[in-house]
Design a protein around this motif. Structure first.
Motif, PDB file in Angstrom:
ATOM      1  N   GLN A 184      22.850   6.171 -12.315  1.00  0.00           N
ATOM      2  CA  GLN A 184      21.513   6.153 -12.918  1.00  0.00           C
ATOM      3  C   GLN A 184      20.862   4.779 -12.733  1.00  0.00           C
ATOM      4  N   GLU A 185      21.312   3.778 -13.460  1.00  0.00           N
ATOM      5  CA  GLU A 185      20.798   2.419 -13.255  1.00  0.00           C
ATOM      6  C   GLU A 185      21.315   1.846 -11.933  1.00  0.00           C
ATOM      7  N   SER A 186      20.512   1.025 -11.300  1.00  0.00           N
ATOM      8  CA  SER A 186      20.948   0.353 -10.077  1.00  0.00           C
ATOM      9  C   SER A 186      21.915  -0.774 -10.427  1.00  0.00           C
ATOM     10  N   ASN A 228      10.331  15.353 -23.695  1.00  0.00           N
ATOM     11  CA  ASN A 228      11.329  14.298 -23.574  1.00  0.00           C
ATOM     12  C   ASN A 228      11.760  13.844 -24.964  1.00  0.00           C
ATOM     13  N   PRO A 231      14.292  -2.006 -22.111  1.00  0.00           N
ATOM     14  CA  PRO A 231      14.468  -0.800 -21.290  1.00  0.00           C
ATOM     15  C   PRO A 231      15.381   0.226 -21.935  1.00  0.00           C
ATOM     16  N   GLU A 252      19.982  -3.634 -11.864  1.00  0.00           N
ATOM     17  CA  GLU A 252      19.591  -3.450 -13.259  1.00  0.00           C
ATOM     18  C   GLU A 252      20.769  -3.698 -14.196  1.00  0.00           C
ATOM     19  N   PRO A 273      17.885   3.668 -21.444  1.00  0.00           N
ATOM     20  CA  PRO A 273      18.788   4.175 -20.401  1.00  0.00           C
ATOM     21  C   PRO A 273      18.116   5.240 -19.534  1.00  0.00           C
ATOM     22  N   HIS A 274      18.305   5.149 -18.227  1.00  0.00           N
ATOM     23  CA  HIS A 274      17.705   6.124 -17.315  1.00  0.00           C
ATOM     24  C   HIS A 274      18.230   7.534 -17.542  1.00  0.00           C
ATOM     25  N   ASN A 293      18.424   9.132 -20.085  1.00  0.00           N
ATOM     26  CA  ASN A 293      17.636   9.866 -21.073  1.00  0.00           C
ATOM     27  C   ASN A 293      16.663  10.845 -20.437  1.00  0.00           C
ATOM     28  N   GLN A 294      16.337  10.635 -19.158  1.00  0.00           N
ATOM     29  CA  GLN A 294      15.366  11.503 -18.500  1.00  0.00           C
ATOM     30  C   GLN A 294      15.866  12.948 -18.418  1.00  0.00           C
TER      31      GLN A 294
END
Length: 274
Positions: free
Chosen positions: A218-220, A170, A151, A223, A153-154, A156-157
């Motif tokens: 960002q991540e839960s 992106n 995975p 996660e 990193p969130h 990055n969005q």
């Protein structure tokens, strides 16, 4: 081996300045390597206060093209006339943008702000351009084109790159590098994902240093807990040191799982590893 943090978001020493950036001096006994240059010349002023002479640095390593890691590069090249610069060609040629902390109602063009570093001119004879994993000098390896198996990193969005037509895409982080020497792995911001960088490293890693790009919110928690458990299970003999783009809440969650394997650093941190 010894490493000292010259620029970071945090400090425990009021004499040292902070910024949203990262710069670390790594001394191996054979080489003096500046790992990133922060966002400005803060790392130079902090180095002076710490009694560190940056004119003696042999190599400057730029992990990626974002201004919080490469913004001080032009300042460094002004005070050091010998160091070779290790950098991806995609970092120098890229135009990078962030839409973080902007209102969702704004148009895409208006919500973006540039995070592209400014590069000094006339660098050709001092650049070591790296676009594939290689050996720089004895014992110093650079990882490039990191596979994205695990995975990402969130956070990055929120990060984009502009193509030749002026369109925003992106960021795929082909401009990101990691550096390995004598068991130490420097991750920069780890936009490619900490697990992916570790997977790409074929040599034994006893110490990981750098940002994890795990931002608060960002991540839960689930996660993060699972990530921390995987790191603990898969790398039980590795010590992890992080700050900069690792959130405070993120650190606490991961620390609760990883325990004494996970450590914070900040401006002025000095680690002498025998």
């Amino acid at each position: 081996m010894e490493w000292s943090v010259l620029s970071d978001n945090r400090t425990n020493d009021r004499k040292l300045e902070t910024e949203h950036g990262l710069s670390i001096l790594l001394e191996t006994g054979k080489h003096r390597i500046l790992l990133d240059t922060g966002a400005s010349d803060v790392f130079i002023r902090n180095a002076e206060k710490m009694g560190i002479d940056l004119s003696m640095v042999d190599y400057v390593f730029i992990s990626h093209g974002h201004s919080d890691h490469a913004g001080g590069f032009r300042h460094f090249m002004g005070i050091n006339d010998k160091a070779k610069a290790i950098v991806s060609p995609y970092a120098i040629s890229g135009k990078f943008y962030s839409k973080r902390n902007r209102r969702q109602t704004e148009s895409e063009a208006k919500c973006l702000h540039s995070i592209t570093a400014q590069w000094p001119e006339n660098l050709r004879d001092r650049l070591l351009m790296v676009d594939k994993t290689c050996v720089i000098t004895e014992g110093v390896h650079v990882l490039a084109q990191i596979p994205q198996i695990h995975p990402m990193p969130h956070g990055n969005q929120h990060l984009l790159v502009q193509d030749g037509n002026g369109d925003y895409m992106n960021d795929d982080f082909r401009h990101e590098l990691a550096l390995y020497t004598e068991g130490l792995l420097f991750t920069g911001c780890a936009h490619s994902g900490l697990e992916n960088i570790l997977f790409a490293c074929p040599w034994p890693v006893h110490t990981v240093v750098g940002g994890f790009h795990l931002l608060d919110g960002q991540e839960s928690k689930e996660e993060l807990t699972k990530l921390a458990q995987r790191l603990k299970d898969n790398y039980p003999n590795t010590q992890f040191y992080t700050s900069h783009c690792t959130g405070d809440s993120v650190f606490e969650v991961m620390k609760s799982i990883m325990g004494e394997q996970l450590h914070p650093f900040c401006c002025g941190t000095n680690m002498n590893m025998q």
